[in-house]
Design an enzyme around this catalytic site. Sequence first.
Site, PDB file in Angstrom:
ATOM      1  N   ASN A 148       0.720  -1.330  -0.228  1.00 24.95           N
ATOM      2  CA  ASN A 148       0.048   0.106   0.003  1.00 24.95           C
ATOM      3  C   ASN A 148       0.831   1.343   0.119  1.00 24.95           C
ATOM      4  O   ASN A 148       1.471   1.543   1.099  1.00 24.95           O
ATOM      5  CB  ASN A 148      -0.811  -0.032   1.248  1.00 24.95           C
ATOM      6  N   TRP A 149       0.982   1.942  -1.063  1.00 23.66           N
ATOM      7  CA  TRP A 149       2.025   2.837  -1.314  1.00 23.66           C
ATOM      8  C   TRP A 149       1.502   4.130  -0.735  1.00 23.66           C
ATOM      9  O   TRP A 149       2.115   5.199  -0.660  1.00 23.66           O
ATOM     10  CB  TRP A 149       2.241   3.041  -2.890  1.00 23.66           C
ATOM     11  N   LYS A 150      -0.021   4.103  -0.272  1.00 31.37           N
ATOM     12  CA  LYS A 150      -0.487   5.410   0.237  1.00 31.37           C
ATOM     13  C   LYS A 150      -0.175   6.589  -0.506  1.00 31.37           C
ATOM     14  O   LYS A 150      -0.254   6.425  -2.004  1.00 31.37           O
ATOM     15  CB  LYS A 150       0.036   5.607   1.700  1.00 31.37           C
ATOM     16  N   GLU A 197      -7.093   4.196   7.854  1.00 30.66           N
ATOM     17  CA  GLU A 197      -6.823   5.611   7.528  1.00 30.66           C
ATOM     18  C   GLU A 197      -8.353   6.427   6.945  1.00 30.66           C
ATOM     19  O   GLU A 197      -8.719   7.289   7.216  1.00 30.66           O
ATOM     20  CB  GLU A 197      -5.473   6.027   6.661  1.00 30.66           C
ATOM     21  N   GLY A 233       2.727  -1.264   4.391  1.00 24.62           N
ATOM     22  CA  GLY A 233       2.879   0.165   4.160  1.00 24.62           C
ATOM     23  C   GLY A 233       4.132   0.683   4.014  1.00 24.62           C
ATOM     24  O   GLY A 233       4.876   0.769   3.027  1.00 24.62           O
ATOM     25  N   GLY A 234       4.877   1.047   5.145  1.00 22.90           N
ATOM     26  CA  GLY A 234       6.224   1.545   4.850  1.00 22.90           C
ATOM     27  C   GLY A 234       7.127   1.054   4.259  1.00 22.90           C
ATOM     28  O   GLY A 234       7.882   1.273   3.635  1.00 22.90           O
ATOM     29  N   SER A 276       3.264  -2.527  10.578  1.00 28.91           N
ATOM     30  CA  SER A 276       4.841  -2.483  10.621  1.00 28.91           C
ATOM     31  C   SER A 276       5.304  -3.677  10.349  1.00 28.91           C
ATOM     32  O   SER A 276       6.319  -4.086  11.111  1.00 28.91           O
ATOM     33  CB  SER A 276       4.867  -2.028  11.964  1.00 28.91           C
ATOM     34  N   GLY A 286       2.031   2.026  10.927  1.00 32.16           N
ATOM     35  CA  GLY A 286       2.888   3.016  10.610  1.00 32.16           C
ATOM     36  C   GLY A 286       3.453   3.399  12.108  1.00 32.16           C
ATOM     37  O   GLY A 286       4.286   4.606  12.145  1.00 32.16           O
ATOM     38  N   GLU A 344      -5.408  -5.532  10.277  1.00 27.68           N
ATOM     39  CA  GLU A 344      -4.583  -4.414  10.548  1.00 27.68           C
ATOM     40  C   GLU A 344      -4.826  -3.604  11.977  1.00 27.68           C
ATOM     41  O   GLU A 344      -5.831  -2.820  11.888  1.00 27.68           O
ATOM     42  CB  GLU A 344      -4.603  -3.422   9.433  1.00 27.68           C
ATOM     43  N   HIS A 383      -9.641   0.975   4.734  1.00 27.31           N
ATOM     44  CA  HIS A 383      -8.359   0.984   5.470  1.00 27.31           C
ATOM     45  C   HIS A 383      -8.533   1.736   6.544  1.00 27.31           C
ATOM     46  O   HIS A 383      -9.549   2.749   6.544  1.00 27.31           O
ATOM     47  CB  HIS A 383      -7.274   1.411   4.477  1.00 27.31           C
TER      48      HIS A 383
HETATM   49  C1  PEP Z   1      -0.947  -0.105   6.143  1.00 30.84           C
HETATM   50  O1  PEP Z   1      -1.067   1.095   6.083  1.00 30.84           O
HETATM   51  O2  PEP Z   1      -1.761  -0.873   5.550  1.00 30.84           O
HETATM   52  C2  PEP Z   1       0.237  -0.656   7.022  1.00 30.84           C
HETATM   53  C3  PEP Z   1       0.121  -1.865   7.350  1.00 30.84           C
HETATM   54  O3  PEP Z   1       1.396   0.180   7.200  1.00 30.84           O
HETATM   55  P1  PEP Z   1       2.676   0.153   7.587  1.00 30.84           P
HETATM   56  O4  PEP Z   1       3.357  -1.275   7.176  1.00 30.84           O
HETATM   57  O5  PEP Z   1       3.521   1.174   7.309  1.00 30.84           O
HETATM   58  O6  PEP Z   1       2.357  -0.283   9.287  1.00 30.84           O
END
Ligand code: PEP
Length: 249
Positions: A9-11, A95, A231-232, A210, A171, A165, A93
């Site tokens: 997920n490049w957000k 967010e 994500g990251g 994470s 994050g 999640e 998601h």
């Molecule tokens: C996400 O936003 O779906 C996610 C899992 O982010 P991160 O890996 O950065 O926690």
Amino acid sequence: MRLPIVAGNWKLNGSRASASTLAREIAAQPVAGVEVIVCPVAVHLDAVARDLENSAVKLGAQNAAAQDSGAFTGEVAVPMLAESGCEYVIIGHSERRSLFGEDEKSCAERFAAVVRGGLIPIFCVGESLEQRESGNTMSVVQQQLQAVFDLSGASAFSNAVIAYEPVWAIGTGKTASPDQAQEVHQFIRGFVAGQDQANAQAVRILYGGSVNPGNAAELFAKADIDGGLIGGAALKSEDFLSVCNAASH
Ligand code: PEP
């Protein structure tokens, strides 16, 4: 045996050029035994689709409208995402839920639109820290899934992916322990089984929060964890490919 998925997920990150570079780097190093998906920002989908041509890497979007067309300024509809080459769409998601007011009904309607349009939803569920600490993790997750069953019926997840999640792990660098994650994944599979037994064994349930090259293998080794939503660590090809390799079997 469920084929694992690792979805990046490049957000809201990157330029068109950097998205293309990242996509090409990932496409150039195929990983067998895992379905690899990248989800760039909507305006980069067409460009990234071209970068992924002739590779096994699939394209996903980060959200979709509940409606197929009309006066819905700022939304992107499922048929448009399909035209851009998307096969998957992240829905619900945390967010979107917490920052953009998407409630359970809205997420369920968006999920239904994705299925109606022939794409595959990656439906996110998860509890906040407060909800975990007050012992409500399972009831929160159940309620989020129930909204989809209520609208789409008992076989709602027959062609869908679920991502667990925990909001407190997204994050933050705080990962759920493999045992904590497995406990919720097992609960989710059991809850799906209560609606549709056959489907419960087939549905892929990803962990997100994470995940990185250092913790992925231990998480993915758990019986009900079928890969990850990343994500990251999805923003650097080396890290993302290392997570993909950890899921591969
Ligand atoms: C996400 O936003 O779906 C996610 C899992 O982010 P991160 O890996 O950065 O926690």
